[in-house]
Design a protein around this motif. Structure first.
Motif, PDB file in Angstrom:
ATOM      1  N   GLU A  71       0.822  -1.219   0.000  1.00 29.28           N
ATOM      2  CA  GLU A  71       0.000   0.000   0.000  1.00 29.28           C
ATOM      3  C   GLU A  71       0.855   1.268   0.000  1.00 29.28           C
ATOM      4  N   LYS A  72       2.163   1.095   0.196  1.00 28.34           N
ATOM      5  CA  LYS A  72       3.112   2.216   0.234  1.00 28.34           C
ATOM      6  C   LYS A  72       2.701   3.266   1.264  1.00 28.34           C
ATOM      7  N   CYS A  73       2.412   2.785   2.487  1.00 26.56           N
ATOM      8  CA  CYS A  73       2.031   3.731   3.538  1.00 26.56           C
ATOM      9  C   CYS A  73       2.694   3.367   4.858  1.00 26.56           C
ATOM     10  N   LEU A  74       2.942   4.393   5.651  1.00 28.54           N
ATOM     11  CA  LEU A  74       3.576   4.241   6.954  1.00 28.54           C
ATOM     12  C   LEU A  74       2.596   3.621   7.940  1.00 28.54           C
ATOM     13  N   LEU A  75       3.055   2.617   8.674  1.00 30.32           N
ATOM     14  CA  LEU A  75       2.249   2.049   9.757  1.00 30.32           C
ATOM     15  C   LEU A  75       2.496   2.841  11.034  1.00 30.32           C
ATOM     16  N   GLU A  76       3.772   2.971  11.395  1.00 33.60           N
ATOM     17  CA  GLU A  76       4.128   3.714  12.617  1.00 33.60           C
ATOM     18  C   GLU A  76       5.647   3.851  12.680  1.00 33.60           C
ATOM     19  N   SER A  77       6.114   4.816  13.460  1.00 33.55           N
ATOM     20  CA  SER A  77       7.542   5.022  13.686  1.00 33.55           C
ATOM     21  C   SER A  77       7.818   5.091  15.179  1.00 33.55           C
ATOM     22  N   LEU A  78       9.025   4.683  15.544  1.00 32.99           N
ATOM     23  CA  LEU A  78       9.479   4.734  16.933  1.00 32.99           C
ATOM     24  C   LEU A  78      10.814   5.465  16.991  1.00 32.99           C
ATOM     25  N   PHE A  79      10.979   6.318  17.994  1.00 34.77           N
ATOM     26  CA  PHE A  79      12.285   6.915  18.249  1.00 34.77           C
ATOM     27  C   PHE A  79      13.051   5.990  19.178  1.00 34.77           C
ATOM     28  N   PHE A  80      14.387   5.968  19.045  1.00 30.49           N
ATOM     29  CA  PHE A  80      15.196   5.120  19.916  1.00 30.49           C
ATOM     30  C   PHE A  80      16.411   5.878  20.410  1.00 30.49           C
ATOM     31  N   GLU A  81      16.987   5.380  21.491  1.00 29.91           N
ATOM     32  CA  GLU A  81      18.161   6.014  22.091  1.00 29.91           C
ATOM     33  C   GLU A  81      19.308   5.026  22.249  1.00 29.91           C
ATOM     34  N   PHE A  82      19.325   3.972  21.470  1.00 27.40           N
ATOM     35  CA  PHE A  82      20.404   2.996  21.551  1.00 27.40           C
ATOM     36  C   PHE A  82      21.698   3.628  21.074  1.00 27.40           C
ATOM     37  N   SER A  83      22.801   3.168  21.640  1.00 27.56           N
ATOM     38  CA  SER A  83      24.098   3.524  21.090  1.00 27.56           C
ATOM     39  C   SER A  83      24.776   2.212  20.718  1.00 27.56           C
ATOM     40  N   GLY A  84      25.686   2.278  19.821  1.00 26.43           N
ATOM     41  CA  GLY A  84      26.353   1.053  19.387  1.00 26.43           C
ATOM     42  C   GLY A  84      25.620   0.414  18.226  1.00 26.43           C
ATOM     43  N   ASN A  85      25.948  -0.838  17.975  1.00 27.02           N
ATOM     44  CA  ASN A  85      25.402  -1.548  16.831  1.00 27.02           C
ATOM     45  C   ASN A  85      23.972  -2.022  17.092  1.00 27.02           C
ATOM     46  N   LEU A  86      23.155  -1.989  16.032  1.00 28.17           N
ATOM     47  CA  LEU A  86      21.799  -2.522  16.063  1.00 28.17           C
ATOM     48  C   LEU A  86      21.706  -3.645  15.044  1.00 28.17           C
ATOM     49  N   TYR A  87      20.875  -4.633  15.338  1.00 33.63           N
ATOM     50  CA  TYR A  87      20.754  -5.813  14.491  1.00 33.63           C
ATOM     51  C   TYR A  87      19.292  -6.131  14.222  1.00 33.63           C
ATOM     52  N   PRO A  88      19.001  -6.692  13.036  1.00 30.28           N
ATOM     53  CA  PRO A  88      17.617  -7.080  12.738  1.00 30.28           C
ATOM     54  C   PRO A  88      17.155  -8.193  13.674  1.00 30.28           C
ATOM     55  N   PHE A  89      15.881  -8.174  13.974  1.00 35.32           N
ATOM     56  CA  PHE A  89      15.272  -9.190  14.829  1.00 35.32           C
ATOM     57  C   PHE A  89      13.939  -9.579  14.221  1.00 35.32           C
ATOM     58  N   PHE A  90      13.677 -10.878  14.132  1.00 36.65           N
ATOM     59  CA  PHE A  90      12.328 -11.314  13.806  1.00 36.65           C
ATOM     60  C   PHE A  90      12.057 -12.670  14.425  1.00 36.65           C
ATOM     61  N   SER A  91      10.809 -12.833  14.778  1.00 35.96           N
ATOM     62  CA  SER A  91      10.361 -14.060  15.409  1.00 35.96           C
ATOM     63  C   SER A  91       9.050 -14.465  14.742  1.00 35.96           C
ATOM     64  N   PRO A  92       8.985 -15.652  14.164  1.00 33.45           N
ATOM     65  CA  PRO A  92       7.762 -16.056  13.470  1.00 33.45           C
ATOM     66  C   PRO A  92       6.607 -16.380  14.410  1.00 33.45           C
ATOM     67  N   GLY A  93       6.852 -16.447  15.705  1.00 36.92           N
ATOM     68  CA  GLY A  93       5.781 -16.788  16.635  1.00 36.92           C
ATOM     69  C   GLY A  93       5.495 -18.278  16.621  1.00 36.92           C
ATOM     70  N   SER A  94       4.381 -18.644  17.189  1.00 34.85           N
ATOM     71  CA  SER A  94       4.063 -20.074  17.309  1.00 34.85           C
ATOM     72  C   SER A  94       2.802 -20.460  16.564  1.00 34.85           C
ATOM     73  N   ASP A  95       2.304 -19.576  15.678  1.00 33.47           N
ATOM     74  CA  ASP A  95       1.053 -19.880  14.992  1.00 33.47           C
ATOM     75  C   ASP A  95       1.237 -20.722  13.729  1.00 33.47           C
ATOM     76  N   GLY A  96       2.484 -21.012  13.364  1.00 35.10           N
ATOM     77  CA  GLY A  96       2.757 -21.863  12.212  1.00 35.10           C
ATOM     78  C   GLY A  96       2.662 -21.153  10.878  1.00 35.10           C
ATOM     79  N   LYS A  97       2.435 -19.846  10.851  1.00 31.63           N
ATOM     80  CA  LYS A  97       2.356 -19.112   9.591  1.00 31.63           C
ATOM     81  C   LYS A  97       3.754 -18.855   9.058  1.00 31.63           C
ATOM     82  N   TRP A  98       3.852 -18.763   7.745  1.00 28.31           N
ATOM     83  CA  TRP A  98       5.120 -18.572   7.066  1.00 28.31           C
ATOM     84  C   TRP A  98       5.622 -17.151   7.259  1.00 28.31           C
TER      85      TRP A  98
END
Length: 104
Positions: A71-98
């Motif tokens: 849809e080419k639209c923003l869902l939401e944004s978050l500000f952060f205050e981390f310092s140092g390296n950031l890494y991608p994170f994802f978890s498929p959960g337990s519902d068995g969906k791809w």
């Protein structure tokens, strides 16, 4: 659930020494029971389920944005205050969906 984690959390996850996130060390978007929510439980307003969610990390402005790719639209944004390296994170959960990852 998808987002970013700081290096400390990433290392703990890789070594299996941690299974509970410390508040503030994870920025994420979660889809559960038909609704999206952000880290800390904040709901995402007026949002229908997306088949493809994009993630954009702007380290200069300290902002993580999630968007509906089709849809080419923003869902939401978050500000952060981390310092140092950031890494991608994802978890498929337990519902068995791809869950897939694809390049932009």
């Amino acid at each position: 659930e998808l987002g970013v984690v700081c290096e400390e959390i990433r290392n703990a996850l890789r070594s299996n020494t941690m299974n509970i996130f410390l508040k503030g060390n994870l920025l994420s978007l979660r889809f559960s029971q038909g609704e999206y929510s952000l880290t800390g439980g904040k709901g995402v307003r007026n949002c229908k389920p997306c088949s493809v969610v994009g993630v954009f990390l702007d380290q200069e402005d300290y902002m993580l944005s999630f968007f509906d790719v089709e849809e080419k639209c923003l869902l939401e944004s978050l500000f952060f205050e981390f310092s140092g390296n950031l890494y991608p994170f994802f978890s498929p959960g337990s519902d068995g969906k791809w869950l897939g990852v694809r390049p932009v």
